[in-house]
Design a protein around this motif. Structure first.
Motif, PDB file in Angstrom:
ATOM      1  N   SER A  71       0.073 -15.623   4.423  1.00  0.00           N
ATOM      2  CA  SER A  71      -0.378 -16.017   5.837  1.00  0.00           C
ATOM      3  C   SER A  71      -0.669 -17.535   6.039  1.00  0.00           C
ATOM      4  O   SER A  71      -0.916 -18.259   5.061  1.00  0.00           O
ATOM      5  CB  SER A  71      -1.285 -14.992   6.312  1.00  0.00           C
ATOM      6  N   ASN A  72      -0.933 -17.849   7.166  1.00  0.00           N
ATOM      7  CA  ASN A  72      -1.353 -19.258   7.655  1.00  0.00           C
ATOM      8  C   ASN A  72      -2.667 -19.517   6.838  1.00  0.00           C
ATOM      9  O   ASN A  72      -3.172 -20.581   6.534  1.00  0.00           O
ATOM     10  CB  ASN A  72      -1.536 -19.466   9.019  1.00  0.00           C
ATOM     11  N   ASP A  73      -3.650 -18.367   6.687  1.00  0.00           N
ATOM     12  CA  ASP A  73      -4.647 -18.440   6.194  1.00  0.00           C
ATOM     13  C   ASP A  73      -4.766 -18.383   4.598  1.00  0.00           C
ATOM     14  O   ASP A  73      -5.816 -18.278   3.918  1.00  0.00           O
ATOM     15  CB  ASP A  73      -5.887 -17.628   6.494  1.00  0.00           C
ATOM     16  N   LEU A  74      -3.574 -18.574   4.108  1.00  0.00           N
ATOM     17  CA  LEU A  74      -3.393 -18.295   2.620  1.00  0.00           C
ATOM     18  C   LEU A  74      -3.780 -17.064   1.931  1.00  0.00           C
ATOM     19  O   LEU A  74      -4.399 -17.155   0.772  1.00  0.00           O
ATOM     20  CB  LEU A  74      -3.850 -19.684   1.842  1.00  0.00           C
ATOM     21  N   LYS A  75      -3.517 -16.099   2.801  1.00  0.00           N
ATOM     22  CA  LYS A  75      -3.806 -14.733   2.058  1.00  0.00           C
ATOM     23  C   LYS A  75      -2.419 -14.439   1.625  1.00  0.00           C
ATOM     24  O   LYS A  75      -1.415 -14.371   2.499  1.00  0.00           O
ATOM     25  CB  LYS A  75      -4.719 -13.802   3.002  1.00  0.00           C
ATOM     26  N   VAL A  76      -2.410 -13.318   0.625  1.00  0.00           N
ATOM     27  CA  VAL A  76      -1.224 -12.957   0.153  1.00  0.00           C
ATOM     28  C   VAL A  76      -1.249 -11.317   0.302  1.00  0.00           C
ATOM     29  O   VAL A  76      -2.167 -10.788  -0.036  1.00  0.00           O
ATOM     30  CB  VAL A  76      -0.924 -13.011  -1.440  1.00  0.00           C
ATOM     31  N   HIS A  77      -0.260 -11.071   0.975  1.00  0.00           N
ATOM     32  CA  HIS A  77      -0.234  -9.491   1.402  1.00  0.00           C
ATOM     33  C   HIS A  77       1.249  -9.036   0.927  1.00  0.00           C
ATOM     34  O   HIS A  77       2.262  -9.262   0.950  1.00  0.00           O
ATOM     35  CB  HIS A  77       0.189  -9.237   3.157  1.00  0.00           C
TER      36      HIS A  77
END
Length: 163
Positions: free
Chosen positions: A10-16
């Motif tokens: 994501s844009n906030d650099l979280k990996v899903h």
């Protein structure tokens, strides 16, 4: 054996982690609704049903719908194959003979430096066996994508000179 895993960054650099799609539809992730994400596809070898060696990475930027879902449509599949279909086997002479104007190749989708670091960290923490080769595999893939794009640009330049 081989396996694959889908991830969104994501844009906030979280990996899903995303379950493998069914009928080209990805399971929704509500917290990512309406966002553009980097979709990463990991291909790897398995040993005793566990990931053991990273083979290839693929990247795409996609915008998730209002539910946080993504569906691979026919239009997007055509876009993914556009460069291959237009330039994969074409010669400058063939392109120069076309009646319609020459089209430019689509630029490759590449991760940012921050997205790369985020992916490396995720692999180290969650799939450590794939983290060892990840920097090499990723940089090789990025180099290959850039090289192919440059070759397509050169093909167009040669075709323009022949028109």
């Amino acid at each position: 054996m081989s396996g694959s895993r889908w991830l969104y960054i994501s844009n906030d650099l979280k990996v899903h982690k995303v379950p493998n799609p069914k009928n080209s539809k990805f399971k929704p992730i509500k917290e990512l609704a309406g966002q553009e994400v980097l979709k990463v596809l990991l291909y790897y070898e398995t040993f005793e049903k566990k990931p053991s060696k990273l083979l290839l990475l693929e990247f795409d930027r996609v915008t998730l719908d209002s539910e946080g879902s993504y569906e691979l449509t026919q239009k997007e599949m055509e876009k993914a194959l556009y460069n291959f279909n237009q330039f994969g086997f074409a010669t400058p002479e063939e392109l120069a003979q076309q009646d319609e104007p020459l089209s430019l190749p689509l630029a490759p989708v590449l991760p940012t430096d921050q997205e790369k670091k985020t992916l490396y960290k995720y692999l180290k923490e969650n799939i450590n066996t794939l983290s060892h080769d990840a920097p090499y595999i990723m940089e090789e893939r990025i180099s290959a994508l850039k090289r192919i794009h440059k070759e397509h640009i050169e093909l167009i330049k040669k075709a323009v000179k022949l028109k």
